[in-house]
Design an enzyme around this catalytic site. Sequence first.
Site, short mmCIF file in Angstrom:
data_model
loop_
_atom_site.label_atom_id
_atom_site.label_comp_id
_atom_site.label_asym_id
_atom_site.label_seq_id
_atom_site.Cartn_x
_atom_site.Cartn_y
_atom_site.Cartn_z
N ALA A 156 0.79 -1.28 -0.06
CA ALA A 156 0.00 -0.12 0.15
C ALA A 156 0.92 1.20 -0.01
CB ALA A 156 -0.97 -0.12 1.40
N ASP A 157 0.33 2.24 -0.59
CA ASP A 157 0.86 3.58 -0.56
C ASP A 157 -0.01 4.63 -0.51
OD1 ASP A 157 3.68 5.28 -1.31
OD2 ASP A 157 2.03 6.19 -2.10
#
EC number: 3.6.1.9
Length: 228
Positions: free
Chosen positions: A99-100
């Site tokens: 995830a970012d």
Amino acid sequence: MPSDRFRAHSVFRISPADKNPHAGPPQIRSCFRFAATPQPAQPGRHRTRCFAPADVDETPKRGELPRACANRLARAKADAALKSVQLDDELRGAFILAADTVVAVGRRILPKANLVDEASQCLRLLSGRNHRVYTAICVVTPREAFRQRLIETRVRFKRLSEDDIQAYIGSGEWRGKAGGYAVQGIAGSFVVKMVGSYTNIVGLPLYESITLLGGEGFPVRFGWLNAS
């Protein structure tokens, strides 16, 4: 070298056995533990492992929009994690969740605040304004299929006084946080309105992550009975 001015999310590798289920950023652990509670290793059971960010340059490209930046970096982290998993006999065949998160005011991506000046600038920019928190999540299945989603939360801060800003800076909660604040702490009192996922702002959009994992066959309910 990757820039440390922009927020990086951990890469999760969920495998049949794990020796370190408690590593990784605490705000992400606090979200994810409700979905896949670590259990003693037994044949055929899954456990959750959290890793430090993948070795990916997280600096936004020139002119890159927040949504595109989050999507690109989540996929890059998933790719990097997959290469690592392929070289590890214990983790081969694991689910991967990368995830970012990007915090943005309009098209402007705010940095991960590590200095007082950075945090002060972020808070003054957010004061009395709307901003958006974008998180791209990318799941890699044991068959190495990629599934990706982008989650958006809209947030409005109250108008911050100079006393608010200086007191919050003094708290130290802003250190290492995108946009210079942590909504699960004191900064929660700055929020006038929020539309979308709260856990997205905390560090990982829990509903969307679990839905994506569950849809690919990960046993998300495993361990719920013993979660307490």
